[in-house]
Design a protein around this motif. Structure first.
Motif, PDB file in Angstrom:
ATOM      1  N   UNK A 125       0.827  -1.212   0.000  1.00  0.00           N
ATOM      2  CA  UNK A 125       0.000   0.000   0.000  1.00  0.00           C
ATOM      3  C   UNK A 125       0.860   1.261   0.000  1.00  0.00           C
ATOM      4  N   UNK A 126       1.993   1.197   0.720  1.00  0.00           N
ATOM      5  CA  UNK A 126       2.814   2.406   0.872  1.00  0.00           C
ATOM      6  C   UNK A 126       3.622   2.762  -0.362  1.00  0.00           C
ATOM      7  N   UNK A 127       3.547   1.912  -1.383  1.00  0.00           N
ATOM      8  CA  UNK A 127       4.172   2.295  -2.657  1.00  0.00           C
ATOM      9  C   UNK A 127       3.478   3.544  -3.211  1.00  0.00           C
ATOM     10  N   UNK A 128       2.230   3.816  -2.747  1.00  0.00           N
ATOM     11  CA  UNK A 128       1.485   5.009  -3.181  1.00  0.00           C
ATOM     12  C   UNK A 128       2.290   6.287  -2.919  1.00  0.00           C
ATOM     13  N   UNK A 129       3.076   6.284  -1.818  1.00  0.00           N
ATOM     14  CA  UNK A 129       3.805   7.504  -1.453  1.00  0.00           C
ATOM     15  C   UNK A 129       5.031   7.757  -2.335  1.00  0.00           C
ATOM     16  N   UNK A 130       5.302   6.838  -3.253  1.00  0.00           N
ATOM     17  CA  UNK A 130       6.373   7.115  -4.209  1.00  0.00           C
ATOM     18  C   UNK A 130       5.937   8.186  -5.196  1.00  0.00           C
ATOM     19  N   UNK A 131       4.622   8.279  -5.451  1.00  0.00           N
ATOM     20  CA  UNK A 131       4.150   9.256  -6.438  1.00  0.00           C
ATOM     21  C   UNK A 131       3.208  10.293  -5.821  1.00  0.00           C
ATOM     22  N   UNK A 132       2.752  10.025  -4.579  1.00  0.00           N
ATOM     23  CA  UNK A 132       1.741  10.916  -3.980  1.00  0.00           C
ATOM     24  C   UNK A 132       2.309  11.669  -2.777  1.00  0.00           C
ATOM     25  N   UNK A 133       1.907  12.954  -2.660  1.00  0.00           N
ATOM     26  CA  UNK A 133       2.315  13.716  -1.465  1.00  0.00           C
ATOM     27  C   UNK A 133       1.283  13.512  -0.345  1.00  0.00           C
ATOM     28  N   UNK A 134       0.082  13.063  -0.727  1.00  0.00           N
ATOM     29  CA  UNK A 134      -0.955  12.767   0.267  1.00  0.00           C
ATOM     30  C   UNK A 134      -1.832  11.638  -0.286  1.00  0.00           C
ATOM     31  N   UNK A 135      -2.261  10.757   0.628  1.00  0.00           N
ATOM     32  CA  UNK A 135      -3.129   9.643   0.224  1.00  0.00           C
ATOM     33  C   UNK A 135      -4.366   9.633   1.125  1.00  0.00           C
ATOM     34  N   UNK A 136      -5.542   9.482   0.496  1.00  0.00           N
ATOM     35  CA  UNK A 136      -6.795   9.373   1.243  1.00  0.00           C
ATOM     36  C   UNK A 136      -7.413   7.998   0.989  1.00  0.00           C
ATOM     37  N   UNK A 137      -8.062   7.475   2.031  1.00  0.00           N
ATOM     38  CA  UNK A 137      -8.844   6.245   1.868  1.00  0.00           C
ATOM     39  C   UNK A 137     -10.277   6.551   2.300  1.00  0.00           C
ATOM     40  N   UNK A 138     -11.238   6.240   1.431  1.00  0.00           N
ATOM     41  CA  UNK A 138     -12.666   6.290   1.778  1.00  0.00           C
ATOM     42  C   UNK A 138     -13.154   4.844   1.714  1.00  0.00           C
TER      43      UNK A 138
END
Length: 610
Positions: A125-138
């Motif tokens: 899941x944390x691979x998201x932070x390679x391209x994102x400065x912020x991540x939201x989950x709904x």
């Protein structure tokens, strides 16, 4: 009510470390997030089948969308969903504790060992932070009576978690793309990544209104459900511009490991520069890599196709395989299946197999040279071809030649040519004696010959130009010389003077009067040493230094030319000897430059003098 918190973690710079070291390729974030969404969908499907979820499944699909203006990428599913408590457990505690452990261990390791340790942590899941400065989950859980949850994290150890409204069950992961990752806001870039990694995922993946995957690729089906056309059509999908495959193997095993897939035999001909990295490795239909050298034996890297196994251990970036007992077993299983398929083809349709031999011969020899177990099976279906074009198995060929090609020491001598045209005179001389000659002119054949000499009992190989035909297979019935010992010595001296080359070792031999007056040969041992040296045989080969050419010049004592040279006076004998030697050079393709010009002029003079 909103909850704010801080994950109990000792290392503040965990995300830069994850970003820098965890994944070599940032595009993999999309594979990880889509795979998670597919897992959530499949789990809900399983609960429905077990009767634990009684609601309407409806359409289970994963949707990927991009909003360039808002700089967001959203991955949505209608799977299990999560409650706030589950988000805290699965997203915060488990993943972050794994991340902490990763960082702690990584500190003590060098770059070379990181690939071994990071496989232990569930950080997809944390691979998201390679391209994102912020991540939201709904997320809205499938469980009745639960509230939807909204989780936000900016890549620090801080997060916020609150209840929210969400119309449908499942999870939306929203990535707010960082400035240095603009490329991932381009729809074509995202579509390319989805096509690469998610093309065969088992839940439909929709992007810009189009489903980009086949949910049931043919390797997930039983062979009995498939036709030859299905297999060839799938091959064309994988390799759009390739010639049709020769045949294929459908892999399907569930014990002692899970493995499915289809391996295709392409047409490789006699080329060692074949294309590798043509086998794609999947884990539960997610594309992992086409670097499969640990799973597939070296010689099978010639094959094309797909292997899918959830049992292959991967590091967390899934880009490296970790060799362990399971991988070795899979490797051995694939080798056995390939050998069994070839054996079956040979037994069931020998004529068809022989037609394919020019395409698969290199592959089979490569396997025999590199894998002892494969050799043991392949020795019964490996073929050799003689200059007449007839194909034999190794046992058949030994049987075919042993009556006529045994030497006085009871060794079977296998004669071969590496260039039937260039060595035509030697081939012809061998055939005139009733000998058979094999064509062994492939890029692996020099190694193959060496292996067969070790494996086949009392058998040796000699190239047809390694000696005069009478000495290639030495018998007890030696031909008598018509010359006296003095004449032989005198004849040898005339030739030595005429040739005047230290690399040419003259000897007078009693050959048949029908044989050539002079034969130039390079002894088998010497030629093999030079071949090994040219091929870069290190170690022991260095003791020979740069081996000089060392040829044997056999002067035929029983040929009329020998009498003419002996009876000629003065320079005439020398000229005749040189002419006979040049003819032998010409027959070997060794007469060039100034020597060739002199030979042509001398031939013209001799013709004029007749």
């Amino acid at each position: 009510m909103q909850e704010k918190g801080s994950i109990s973690i000792h290392t503040e710079n965990i995300f830069p470390i994850i970003k820098k070291f965890l994944y070599s390729d940032h595009e993999i974030f999309l594979r990880e997030l889509v795979s998670n969404a597919v897992d959530a969908s499949q789990k809900l499907k399983s609960l429905g089948q077990l009767g634990e979820f009684k609601g309407e499944l409806g359409e289970l699909k994963v949707t990927v969308s991009v909003d360039k203006e808002a700089r967001t990428i959203t991955i949505s599913d209608r799977g299990l969903g999560m409650t706030a408590e589950e988000i805290k457990k699965y997203i915060n505690q488990i993943a972050f504790s794994g991340a902490t452990e990763f960082v702690e261990q990584y500190k003590e390791k060098d770059a070379a060992t990181k690939d071994q340790i990071i496989g232990q942590f569930g950080l997809g899941f944390y691979s998201a932070f390679m391209v994102a400065k912020e991540v939201e989950i709904f997320s809205q859980s499938y469980k009745e009576g639960t509230e939807a949850a909204h989780w936000v994290c900016d890549g620090s150890t801080e997060f916020s978690l609150e209840t929210t409204e969400k119309a449908d069950r499942g999870t939306d992961v929203v990535l707010h793309v960082a400035e240095d990752s603009d490329e991932f806001l381009e729809p074509q870039r995202l579509k390319g990544i989805l096509t690469k990694y998610c093309k065969f995922l088992p839940i439909p993946i929709e992007f810009k209104g189009e489903v980009i995957n086949q949910t049931q690729p043919i390797w997930t089906k039983q062979p009995s459900e498939l036709t030859d056309e299905d297999y060839t059509k799938f091959y064309q999908e994988l390799y759009p511009f390739s010639e049709p495959p020769l045949f294929w193997i459908h892999l399907n095993v569930d014990y002692p490991f899970n493995l499915t897939g289809i391996l295709y035999f392409p047409k490789v001909k006699d080329e060692l520069q074949f294309q590798r990295n043509k086998i794609q490795l999947y884990s539960r239909q997610v594309f992992i890599t086409d670097e499969v050298k640990d799973v597939v034996p070296e010689f099978l890297m010639l094959l094309h196709g797909v292997i899918d196994s959830p049992d292959i251990p991967l590091n967390v970036s899934r880009s490296f395989l970790q060799a362990d007992a399971a991988v070795r077993k899979i490797n051995q299983y694939i080798t056995k299946k390939v050998a069994d398929k070839l054996s079956e083809l040979f037994r069931k349709d020998r004529a068809g197999y022989e037609q394919k031999w020019s395409d698969i011969g290199l592959f089979v020899k490569y396997g025999m040279l590199s894998d002892e177990k494969f050799y043991d099976k392949a020795k019964d279906f490996a073929l050799v071809q003689n200059v007449a074009g007839k194909l034999f198995t190794l046992p058949e060929y030994q049987e075919f030649v042993q009556a006529n090609q045994k030497d006085k020491n009871e060794q079977t001598v296998v004669l071969y040519t590496t260039d039937a045209e260039a060595q035509h005179g030697f081939v012809q001389a061998a055939q005139d004696r009733g000998y058979d000659v094999l064509e062994l002119n492939g890029p692996l054949d020099s190694h193959f010959i060496g292996q067969l000499e070790q494996k086949l009992e009392k058998t040796t190989f000699k190239r047809v130009d390694a000696d005069t035909v009478g000495k290639l297979i030495e018998k007890d019935d030696a031909t008598e010389s018509v010359l006296s010992e003095d004449d032989k010595t005198k004849l040898a001296e005339v030739f030595k003077q005429a040739i005047s080359n230290e690399q040419m070792h003259v000897q007078v031999e009693a050959l048949s009067p029908q044989d050539a007056p002079v034969v130039i040969t390079l002894p088998e041992f010497m030629r093999r040493m030079k071949d090994m040296q040219r091929a870069g045989g290190g170690g022991g080969m260095q003791m020979f230094g740069s081996l000089p050419d060392s040829y044997t010049v056999s002067v035929n004592a029983n040929h009329p030319v020998a009498q003419r040279v002996l009876s000629a006076e003065g320079e005439a004998g020398n000229k005749l000897a040189r002419q006979a030697f040049d003819l032998a050079l010409l027959a070997q393709g060794m007469l060039k430059g100034e020597a060739l010009t002199a030979f042509v002029k001398r031939s013209a003079d001799l013709l004029a003098a007749e």
